[in-house]
Design a protein around this motif. Structure first.
Motif, short mmCIF file in Angstrom:
data_model
loop_
_atom_site.label_atom_id
_atom_site.label_comp_id
_atom_site.label_asym_id
_atom_site.label_seq_id
_atom_site.Cartn_x
_atom_site.Cartn_y
_atom_site.Cartn_z
N ARG A 1 0.93 -1.25 -0.07
CA ARG A 1 0.01 0.15 -0.01
C ARG A 1 0.74 1.27 -0.06
N GLY A 2 1.99 1.12 0.35
CA GLY A 2 2.88 2.32 0.66
C GLY A 2 3.55 2.86 -0.60
N PRO A 3 3.75 4.21 -0.58
CA PRO A 3 4.51 4.80 -1.73
C PRO A 3 5.92 4.11 -1.93
N SER A 4 6.05 3.22 -2.47
CA SER A 4 7.48 2.74 -2.57
C SER A 4 7.58 1.96 -4.02
N GLU A 5 8.95 1.76 -4.39
CA GLU A 5 9.23 1.13 -5.53
C GLU A 5 8.81 -0.39 -5.51
N HIS A 6 8.42 -0.74 -4.26
CA HIS A 6 8.21 -2.21 -4.00
C HIS A 6 6.84 -2.43 -4.38
N ARG A 7 5.94 -1.70 -4.88
CA ARG A 7 4.78 -1.62 -5.17
C ARG A 7 4.29 -2.91 -6.19
N GLU A 8 5.14 -2.72 -7.40
CA GLU A 8 4.94 -3.68 -8.38
C GLU A 8 5.01 -5.13 -7.81
N HIS A 9 6.27 -5.23 -7.18
CA HIS A 9 6.59 -6.80 -6.62
C HIS A 9 6.54 -6.52 -5.05
N PRO A 10 5.44 -6.66 -4.53
CA PRO A 10 5.26 -6.33 -3.08
C PRO A 10 5.93 -7.35 -2.17
N ASP A 11 5.97 -8.45 -2.70
CA ASP A 11 6.39 -9.78 -1.85
C ASP A 11 7.73 -10.15 -2.31
N ARG A 12 8.49 -9.34 -3.00
CA ARG A 12 9.75 -9.34 -3.54
C ARG A 12 10.73 -8.48 -2.83
N LEU A 13 11.90 -9.00 -2.18
CA LEU A 13 12.80 -8.03 -1.88
C LEU A 13 14.30 -8.74 -2.75
N GLU A 14 14.83 -7.63 -2.83
CA GLU A 14 16.09 -7.82 -3.72
C GLU A 14 17.18 -6.90 -3.15
N CYS A 15 18.67 -7.47 -3.22
CA CYS A 15 19.61 -6.96 -2.68
C CYS A 15 20.66 -7.53 -3.58
N GLY A 16 21.37 -6.50 -4.30
CA GLY A 16 22.33 -6.97 -5.15
C GLY A 16 21.98 -8.29 -6.34
N PRO A 17 22.58 -9.37 -6.13
CA PRO A 17 22.04 -10.49 -7.14
C PRO A 17 21.15 -11.34 -6.19
N ILE A 18 20.88 -10.95 -5.15
CA ILE A 18 19.70 -11.86 -4.16
C ILE A 18 18.44 -11.13 -4.37
N ALA A 19 17.59 -12.38 -4.77
CA ALA A 19 15.89 -11.98 -4.55
C ALA A 19 15.46 -12.88 -3.77
N VAL A 20 14.36 -12.67 -2.81
CA VAL A 20 13.62 -13.42 -2.15
C VAL A 20 12.16 -13.07 -2.46
N ASP A 21 11.33 -14.21 -2.43
CA ASP A 21 9.84 -14.00 -2.48
C ASP A 21 9.35 -14.25 -1.16
N VAL A 22 8.54 -13.30 -0.40
CA VAL A 22 8.25 -13.62 1.10
C VAL A 22 7.09 -14.52 1.20
N ARG A 23 6.42 -14.65 0.17
CA ARG A 23 5.13 -15.45 0.15
C ARG A 23 5.46 -16.96 -0.32
N THR A 24 6.34 -17.12 -1.21
CA THR A 24 6.66 -18.54 -1.56
C THR A 24 7.96 -19.01 -0.77
N HIS A 25 8.40 -18.10 -0.30
CA HIS A 25 9.76 -18.68 0.55
C HIS A 25 10.91 -19.09 -0.41
N GLU A 26 10.93 -18.58 -1.64
CA GLU A 26 11.85 -18.84 -2.42
C GLU A 26 12.98 -17.78 -2.67
N ALA A 27 14.34 -18.33 -2.58
CA ALA A 27 15.57 -17.47 -2.62
C ALA A 27 16.18 -17.64 -4.01
N ARG A 28 16.55 -16.77 -4.61
CA ARG A 28 17.29 -16.94 -5.77
C ARG A 28 18.81 -15.98 -5.86
N VAL A 29 19.90 -16.55 -6.46
CA VAL A 29 20.74 -15.84 -6.46
C VAL A 29 21.33 -15.67 -8.16
N GLU A 30 21.15 -14.36 -8.37
CA GLU A 30 21.22 -14.34 -9.93
C GLU A 30 20.44 -15.16 -10.70
#
Ligand code: CA
Length: 226
Positions: free
Chosen positions: A117-146
């Motif tokens: 809901r917040g004014p943030s760049e995460h809005r399009e992928h709300p459940d996805r967090l990224e940091c460098g090559p790491i991406a995690v999906d907090v709903r599916t509990h999937e983590a990916r590197v590159e």
């Protein structure tokens, strides 16, 4: 953050209030649907709504709250049937959590809903967090590197998520133990080192998680663009 908690079960309410206040939410607690509707115009940031209330049907309360404002609503209920779930979401709830649930699970849902809901760049992928090559999906509990999936244990996943929620921020050892393990962790902190080592190994690049000597750890933020 102001939260309206609509819950008629006193013991559930008390433990939720304690947990939410620890996370610095300001909680207003009502035990009835009527009480919830009376508060509907008070400008809350979030509503936690039990469906099984003594006076009104929680789904009717959900619909009325949604008509009154666009406040994010998370439905909490033992009525965990597919029908209730669908109806609740159709009536405007943002998310749905079946009882019993863990507080950490609730907190993750709250953060996801507020982020969405917040004014943030995460809005399009709300459940996805990224940091460098790491991406995690907090709903599916999937983590990916590159883009390659990494198989993590639940604790490793929670640890990684906590570190990359705020890339570059230093997470203290005590803070990590409280957030990922338990708020009153009296055990050996060696557990944390073991998990960090295992996580670094699985991520394939040990420098993705930096040690801040004497303090804690942090996820290495993305390199600035050239
Ligand atoms: Ca109830």
């Amino acid at each position: 953050m102001r939260v309206l908690l609509v819950e008629d079960d006193e013991s559930i309410a008390e433990s939720l209030i304690a947990g939410l206040e620890r996370e610095r939410f300001v909680v207003t607690w009502v035990t009835t649907g009527g009480g919830a509707l009376a508060e509907a115009h008070e400008g809350f940031d979030l509503v936690l709504l039990d469906l099984g209330l003594p006076d009104l049907d929680g789904l009717d309360v959900c619909r009325a709250l949604r008509q009154a404002s666009d406040v994010p609503i998370i439905v909490l209920t033992a009525r965990d049937t597919e029908t209730d779930r669908v109806v609740g979401l159709e009536l405007g709830a943002d998310d749905y959590l079946g009882k019993p649930f863990g507080f950490r699970e609730l907190l993750a849902r709250i953060r996801a809903v507020l982020r969405r809901r917040g004014p943030s760049e995460h809005r399009e992928h709300p459940d996805r967090l990224e940091c460098g090559p790491i991406a995690v999906d907090v709903r599916t509990h999937e983590a990916r590197v590159e883009g390659t999936a990494v198989d993590l244990t639940p604790k490793e996943f929670d640890l990684l998520r906590y570190l990359i929620e705020d890339p570059g921020a230093i997470r203290t050892r005590q803070g990590i133990l409280e957030e990922v393990w338990d708020r009153n962790w009296f055990g050996p902190t060696k557990t944390l080192d073991v998990h960090i080592a295992s996580l670094r190994r699985k991520l394939g690049d040990p420098t993705l998680i930096e040690t801040v000597r004497g303090v804690g750890f942090r996820a290495r933020p993305s390199e600035p663009l050239p």
